[in-house]
Scaffold this active site. Structure first.
Site, PDB file in Angstrom:
ATOM      1  N   SER A 179       6.774 -11.191  20.902  1.00 34.70           N
ATOM      2  CA  SER A 179       6.031 -11.726  22.027  1.00 34.70           C
ATOM      3  C   SER A 179       5.657 -13.186  21.724  1.00 34.70           C
ATOM      4  O   SER A 179       6.524 -13.955  21.313  1.00 34.70           O
ATOM      5  CB  SER A 179       4.806 -10.861  22.323  1.00 34.70           C
ATOM      6  OG  SER A 179       4.332 -11.123  23.627  1.00 34.70           O
ATOM      7  N   ASP A 439      11.581  -5.134  30.010  1.00 36.55           N
ATOM      8  CA  ASP A 439      10.423  -5.929  29.615  1.00 36.55           C
ATOM      9  C   ASP A 439      10.324  -7.158  30.519  1.00 36.55           C
ATOM     10  O   ASP A 439      11.228  -7.996  30.521  1.00 36.55           O
ATOM     11  CB  ASP A 439      10.562  -6.353  28.155  1.00 36.55           C
ATOM     12  CG  ASP A 439       9.456  -7.293  27.703  1.00 36.55           C
ATOM     13  OD1 ASP A 439       8.409  -7.339  28.374  1.00 36.55           O
ATOM     14  OD2 ASP A 439       9.644  -7.976  26.678  1.00 36.55           O
ATOM     15  N   HIS A 463       9.070  -4.072  25.557  1.00 39.67           N
ATOM     16  CA  HIS A 463       8.559  -5.213  24.822  1.00 39.67           C
ATOM     17  C   HIS A 463       8.597  -4.970  23.313  1.00 39.67           C
ATOM     18  O   HIS A 463       7.971  -4.037  22.804  1.00 39.67           O
ATOM     19  CB  HIS A 463       7.119  -5.469  25.270  1.00 39.67           C
ATOM     20  CG  HIS A 463       6.601  -6.842  25.003  1.00 39.67           C
ATOM     21  ND1 HIS A 463       7.203  -7.975  25.499  1.00 39.67           N
ATOM     22  CD2 HIS A 463       5.524  -7.276  24.305  1.00 39.67           C
ATOM     23  CE1 HIS A 463       6.510  -9.039  25.139  1.00 39.67           C
ATOM     24  NE2 HIS A 463       5.497  -8.644  24.399  1.00 39.67           N
TER      25      HIS A 463
END
Length: 496
Positions: A179, A439, A463
């Site tokens: 991320s 995602d 994710h």
């Protein structure tokens, strides 16, 4: 159908509205769950796991002012159990939440480390978790919170670890992150190529963008069937109809277990509707990831669970099914009600005491000063309604941090971030970008090979799915992706 009903019966307990104390910050806000984007990896309770003890590094406060000699203590973890003399160094980069010791003990990076006899390190991000550079998170103190300062933290930390472990040029460094830390991993390789030999940048939003309506578009596509999309669309359309009248708002207050009566203030309505959409976003973003389900009770809820409920007439029309999902998420995250009060949300986000915040204020500051990433309802190609436009998100920057943090300054900051790091134009050999197809964050990353960089686009995953420990339930696509990343890292370590 019976299985779904049974699941709901086991999940939902009596939920009462109007409690005396309740957080006004949604559990899932701006795409970020409480605790940060990257959840703790799941550990089988049968596994004899012993967490690494935290260690502390004396870090500079301001890397870009040589006259500023202030320092602070930054948390990190070490796993040297398999480290060989000329082995590489695998560095896990922390992000916008506490850094878990689990990441130096389990997960795909650790599996690779065992094969390559790597030293495993993990550094917590400044201003998150236990890494507090300043006395509080006032606007004056938050000026030292930036991705550039975080990258410089990595550089100085690396120099210290070279000395501590007597490392040489034979010990090649590979950075890992998921991320926002995935973007940091790529940027560390891009900005400091002499320090890091390669980078794995999982689910990395590499392009800063003030308005990010693509988040809702991907979240719509990720629902799968047209029936599910139509049901959610019908639910949000009904909600937007009922918010227009006093009687309708009273009904919504009761149906969705709101902490206070829903007012006709557009900000309160946006706060409410974005929180309800967030119930879906939180599930979609982490669908079937092998992570510890933080703060949750019972089963990890999936997109299939949501769509099954949205198809069950037993719960009433689509809006009542939408409300049933809200009840499930409230029980899952031990919430007694949902706050639609925008002013109280702002008041809570303005608290600067370390004991009173969990990272949401800091991450909001970074979105206001570097990234944007605002998941607006401005696109027509999505089913989550129209009531939380870009202006709702940018207004929060002004209301929390002051008039200087307006949309104009946000746009300038976003432009500088892309100029500084390259955005979609960046290029550096030995960077791989794994992304999951469902995602929403993949819309700001590389999903195809770009110049000298490799993309691994994983069908059906969410994710940072490749980072978590493997499971017997992993799809073949996920298994193949992990193997490709594994092979790439092995290949890099053979290169000078």
């Amino acid at each position: 159908m019976l299985l779904v009903i049974s699941f709901i019966a086991c999940t939902i307990s009596t939920i009462q509205s109007y409690p005396t104390k309740q957080s006004h910050v949604p559990y899932f806000h701006k795409g970020r769950p409480k605790g940060g984007f990257l959840g703790d990896p799941y550990i089988d309770p049968r596994q004899n796991f012993k967490a690494a003890e935290p260690q502390w590094y004396t870090q500079q406060l301001n890397h870009f002012d040589d006259q500023d000699t202030r320092t602070w203590q930054q948390k990190y973890y070490v796993n040297a159990t398999q480290f060989g003399e000329n082995g590489p160094v695998f560095l896990m980069i922390g992000g916008e939440g506490p850094l878990s010791a689990r990441w130096v003990g389990v997960g795909s990076m650790v599996e690779m480390a065992k094969e390559h006899k790597a030293l495993v390190l993990a550094l917590e991000h400044r201003y998150y978790g236990d890494s507090h550079p300043t006395s509080d998170t006032s606007v004056e103190n938050l000026k030292y919170l930036s991705s550039e300062q975080a990258l410089a933290d990595l550089a100085t930390f690396r120099a210290s670890m070279v000395e501590q472990f007597a490392l040489s040029d034979k010990n090649k460094w590979i950075s890992f992150g998921g991320s926002y830390p995935g973007a940091l991993s790529a940027w560390f390789r891009y900005k400091y190529p002499h320090l890091v030999h390669g980078a794995v940048a999982s689910s990395a939003p590499i392009n800063a963008q003030t308005d990010f309506p693509e988040y809702l578009e991907v979240s719509t596509d990720s629902l799968g069937t047209q029936e599910c999309k139509d049901s959610v669309q019908a639910a949000t359309t009904s909600v937007e109809k009922y918010v227009q009248t006093e009687a309708g708002r009273k009904m919504l207050t009761d149906l969705f277990h709101l902490c206070e009566p829903l007012s006709d203030d557009p900000n309160d309505i946006s706060q409410f509707t974005s929180s309800m959409a967030g119930n879906f976003f939180g599930v979609i973003q982490y669908n079937k990831d092998n992570r510890a389900f933080e703060g949750a009770t019972g089963t990890n809820i999936t997109v299939d669970t949501l769509c099954n409920i949205m198809s069950l007439p037993i719960f009433g029309d689509e809006m009542h099914r939408y409300a049933k999902i809200n009840e499930i998420m409230m029980e899952t995250y031990k919430q007694t009600c949902i706050s639609p009060n925008y002013k109280k949300f702002i008041e809570e986000m303005k608290v600067i005491d370390w004991k009173s915040v969990e990272g949401g204020r800091q991450w909001t500051y970074q979105t206001c000063t570097e990234f944007g990433y605002y998941q607006s309802s401005d696109s027509k190609s999505q089913v989550y309604g129209t009531t939380f436009p870009l202006s709702f998100w940018t207004k929060q920057c002004v209301d929390i941090f002051g008039a200087n943090f307006n949309e104009t300054s946000i746009n300038r900051a976003v432009d500088w971030t892309n100029d500084n790091y390259g955005g979609y134009n960046m290029n550096q050999p030995r960077i791989v970008f794994p992304n999951g197809s469902i995602d929403p964050w993949h819309a700001l990353s590389f999903t195809d090979d770009h110049k000298d960089m490799i993309a691994v686009f994983i069908k059906g995953t969410a994710h940072c799915a490749n980072m978590y420990p493997s499971s017997e339930d992993d799809s073949q696509e996920l298994q193949d992706a992990r193997q490709k990343i594994h092979d790439l890292v092995g290949k890099w370590l053979q290169e000078e």
